[in-house]
Design a protein around this motif. Sequence first.
Motif, PDB file in Angstrom:
ATOM      1  N   PRO A 156       0.794  -1.226   0.000  1.00  0.00           N
ATOM      2  CA  PRO A 156       0.000   0.000   0.000  1.00  0.00           C
ATOM      3  C   PRO A 156       0.831   1.282   0.000  1.00  0.00           C
ATOM      4  O   PRO A 156       1.967   1.294   0.460  1.00  0.00           O
ATOM      5  CB  PRO A 156      -0.781  -0.100   1.313  1.00  0.00           C
ATOM      6  N   SER A 157       0.222   2.343  -0.499  1.00  0.00           N
ATOM      7  CA  SER A 157       0.799   3.679  -0.378  1.00  0.00           C
ATOM      8  C   SER A 157       0.049   4.354   0.770  1.00  0.00           C
ATOM      9  O   SER A 157      -1.020   3.874   1.169  1.00  0.00           O
ATOM     10  CB  SER A 157       0.577   4.459  -1.672  1.00  0.00           C
ATOM     11  N   PRO A 158       0.589   5.457   1.305  1.00  0.00           N
ATOM     12  CA  PRO A 158      -0.122   6.143   2.400  1.00  0.00           C
ATOM     13  C   PRO A 158      -1.543   6.555   1.999  1.00  0.00           C
ATOM     14  O   PRO A 158      -2.423   6.665   2.850  1.00  0.00           O
ATOM     15  CB  PRO A 158       0.752   7.361   2.668  1.00  0.00           C
ATOM     16  N   ALA A 159      -1.764   6.756   0.699  1.00  0.00           N
ATOM     17  CA  ALA A 159      -3.098   7.161   0.250  1.00  0.00           C
ATOM     18  C   ALA A 159      -4.119   6.024   0.384  1.00  0.00           C
ATOM     19  O   ALA A 159      -5.321   6.252   0.340  1.00  0.00           O
ATOM     20  CB  ALA A 159      -3.026   7.639  -1.196  1.00  0.00           C
ATOM     21  N   ASP A 160      -3.625   4.800   0.548  1.00  0.00           N
ATOM     22  CA  ASP A 160      -4.538   3.648   0.674  1.00  0.00           C
ATOM     23  C   ASP A 160      -4.990   3.428   2.115  1.00  0.00           C
ATOM     24  O   ASP A 160      -5.785   2.528   2.375  1.00  0.00           O
ATOM     25  CB  ASP A 160      -3.821   2.353   0.242  1.00  0.00           C
ATOM     26  N   LEU A 161      -4.437   4.192   3.055  1.00  0.00           N
ATOM     27  CA  LEU A 161      -4.644   3.837   4.451  1.00  0.00           C
ATOM     28  C   LEU A 161      -5.918   4.406   5.067  1.00  0.00           C
ATOM     29  O   LEU A 161      -6.325   5.522   4.753  1.00  0.00           O
ATOM     30  CB  LEU A 161      -3.442   4.313   5.287  1.00  0.00           C
ATOM     31  N   PRO A 162      -6.537   3.640   5.954  1.00  0.00           N
ATOM     32  CA  PRO A 162      -7.729   4.115   6.650  1.00  0.00           C
ATOM     33  C   PRO A 162      -7.339   5.146   7.719  1.00  0.00           C
ATOM     34  O   PRO A 162      -6.147   5.298   8.007  1.00  0.00           O
ATOM     35  CB  PRO A 162      -8.255   2.838   7.318  1.00  0.00           C
ATOM     36  N   PRO A 163      -8.311   5.828   8.318  1.00  0.00           N
ATOM     37  CA  PRO A 163      -7.986   6.779   9.391  1.00  0.00           C
ATOM     38  C   PRO A 163      -7.186   6.092  10.496  1.00  0.00           C
ATOM     39  O   PRO A 163      -7.365   4.904  10.744  1.00  0.00           O
ATOM     40  CB  PRO A 163      -9.360   7.205   9.915  1.00  0.00           C
ATOM     41  N   ILE A 164      -6.308   6.859  11.129  1.00  0.00           N
ATOM     42  CA  ILE A 164      -5.481   6.274  12.187  1.00  0.00           C
ATOM     43  C   ILE A 164      -6.112   6.553  13.556  1.00  0.00           C
ATOM     44  O   ILE A 164      -6.718   7.604  13.771  1.00  0.00           O
ATOM     45  CB  ILE A 164      -4.030   6.812  12.116  1.00  0.00           C
ATOM     46  N   LYS A 165      -5.984   5.584  14.437  1.00  0.00           N
ATOM     47  CA  LYS A 165      -6.552   5.735  15.774  1.00  0.00           C
ATOM     48  C   LYS A 165      -5.545   6.415  16.687  1.00  0.00           C
ATOM     49  O   LYS A 165      -4.354   6.101  16.646  1.00  0.00           O
ATOM     50  CB  LYS A 165      -6.894   4.364  16.357  1.00  0.00           C
ATOM     51  N   ALA A 166      -6.032   7.354  17.495  1.00  0.00           N
ATOM     52  CA  ALA A 166      -5.152   8.032  18.446  1.00  0.00           C
ATOM     53  C   ALA A 166      -5.957   8.309  19.713  1.00  0.00           C
ATOM     54  O   ALA A 166      -7.196   8.313  19.680  1.00  0.00           O
ATOM     55  CB  ALA A 166      -4.635   9.333  17.845  1.00  0.00           C
ATOM     56  N   TYR A 167      -5.263   8.545  20.792  1.00  0.00           N
ATOM     57  CA  TYR A 167      -5.951   8.816  22.066  1.00  0.00           C
ATOM     58  C   TYR A 167      -6.011  10.318  22.280  1.00  0.00           C
ATOM     59  O   TYR A 167      -4.983  11.001  22.316  1.00  0.00           O
ATOM     60  CB  TYR A 167      -5.207   8.131  23.214  1.00  0.00           C
ATOM     61  N   HIS A 168      -7.214  10.845  22.390  1.00  0.00           N
ATOM     62  CA  HIS A 168      -7.402  12.280  22.589  1.00  0.00           C
ATOM     63  C   HIS A 168      -7.303  12.593  24.078  1.00  0.00           C
ATOM     64  O   HIS A 168      -8.111  12.138  24.886  1.00  0.00           O
ATOM     65  CB  HIS A 168      -8.771  12.701  22.041  1.00  0.00           C
ATOM     66  N   VAL A 169      -6.286  13.381  24.425  1.00  0.00           N
ATOM     67  CA  VAL A 169      -5.972  13.628  25.840  1.00  0.00           C
ATOM     68  C   VAL A 169      -7.099  14.390  26.551  1.00  0.00           C
ATOM     69  O   VAL A 169      -7.420  14.104  27.705  1.00  0.00           O
ATOM     70  CB  VAL A 169      -4.639  14.410  25.945  1.00  0.00           C
ATOM     71  N   LYS A 170      -7.712  15.347  25.838  1.00  0.00           N
ATOM     72  CA  LYS A 170      -8.773  16.145  26.479  1.00  0.00           C
ATOM     73  C   LYS A 170     -10.085  15.388  26.524  1.00  0.00           C
ATOM     74  O   LYS A 170     -10.793  15.401  27.530  1.00  0.00           O
ATOM     75  CB  LYS A 170      -8.959  17.467  25.731  1.00  0.00           C
ATOM     76  N   LYS A 171     -10.414  14.750  25.416  1.00  0.00           N
ATOM     77  CA  LYS A 171     -11.693  14.018  25.371  1.00  0.00           C
ATOM     78  C   LYS A 171     -11.594  12.699  26.127  1.00  0.00           C
ATOM     79  O   LYS A 171     -12.601  12.039  26.377  1.00  0.00           O
ATOM     80  CB  LYS A 171     -12.092  13.735  23.913  1.00  0.00           C
TER      81      LYS A 171
END
Length: 407
Positions: free
Chosen positions: A276-291
């Motif tokens: 894959p290229s970066p354009a093929d990738l789904p959204p990345i999961k991250a931890y939102h510090v405030k939420k």
Amino acid sequence: MDRTKIRNIGIIAHIDAGKTTTTERILYYTGKTHRIGEVDDGQATMDWMEQEQNRGITITAAATTCFWKDHQINIIDTPGHVDFTVEVERALRVLDGAVVIFCAVGGVEPQSETVWHQADTYGVPRIAYVNKMDRMGADFFAVLEEMEKKLGAHPVPLQIPVGKEQSFRGVIDLITMRMIEWNQEVQGAEYHYLPIPEDMEETAAAWRERLLDSLSSHSDRITELFLEGKEIPEDLILRTIRSCTLARQITPVFCGSSLRNMGVQPLLDGVISYLPSPADLPPIKAYHVKKEKEVEIPQEESGQPLGLVFKIHADRDAGNLCFVRMYAGSIKTGTTVYNVAKKKRERITRIFRMHANRTEPLDMLRAGDIGVVVGFKLAQTGDTVSSEGQPVLLERMHLPEPVISIS
Ligand code: GDP
């Protein structure tokens, strides 16, 4: 560089399978093709390779960029030992696809099993390369079987070897149905195409049929053409292999002997065709510090910057060299970026790209790309860079542990 032309890959192998040799050959061939048009012939490239080899630089960079057929390939160094689980997992997060090298004699070793399953956990699409086809006891087909049995993989050979051990001389490409034969000198490693040897025509046809059969379960169009006995366009085959690889339904398999300069160029073609290229990738999961919850961030060039510091090399002159993988937005030289874990803005004094034999200064680093940032004072491996408006962490191990008070 158009994002669809970037590949962030790792080369994963059991110790001794030939990761170093294969990586060096990749850097050699890609260095050579990229220098076309310059005054020199291959000799200079070979010289620098020997120099670098002696100094061991090519293999210690956390990410090395090379170019193959108009594509930018960032090779991310993956730890050889699986004991460093955090490091392996971090590397797997930074790369988008992997080349897994197996030894044609040793096959699937226990260590390969561990990393294979970790790559499954992280959803990393893979292609496989069966190396050391020239060695005594090499057995390509036994490795395929082991991949199935020990790894639960669905290996789909795109090539079969012609000859083995001392008489290994090339491969049959099952897509174009022709033989690739290498001129076996170290310098050059040129190859040419030949018709399939007569005594292998039947075997090759049977393996091609197997290939089309594997693909037909994922493509109605291929099934239709297959049943009607019609020609299947090469382009349709390539696209289907690619989509099945990205969906991790199959693992395309290549073979060769890196030591004898055989097999690496088609493997590089495979990297750009199927991983894959970066354009093929789904959204990345991250931890939102405030939420205080997990959020998904589209891996797009627009929007807030989002990057991960995945490795730091201390340099006596330049200070800390921070290897950063950008997932969204971009960062620019001379500006500042927010280090979420440290809750501080950090200055980017320089950005550059590491090639095997030189460094290239960059004005900016965009989503999908990997580069080295100079200037960060506080950053540690695993830190996320973003903006105050998007305080998210890609790795949570820097979150302070809850304080347990005993009353
Ligand atoms: P790594 O531990 O996976 O990085 O493996 P290396 O690239 O260092 O290779 C281990 C050993 O196998 C070295 O002695 C290499 O020269 C040898 N080797 C690598 N590739 C081949 C190959 O295709 N054929 C043969 N016969 N030996 C190879």
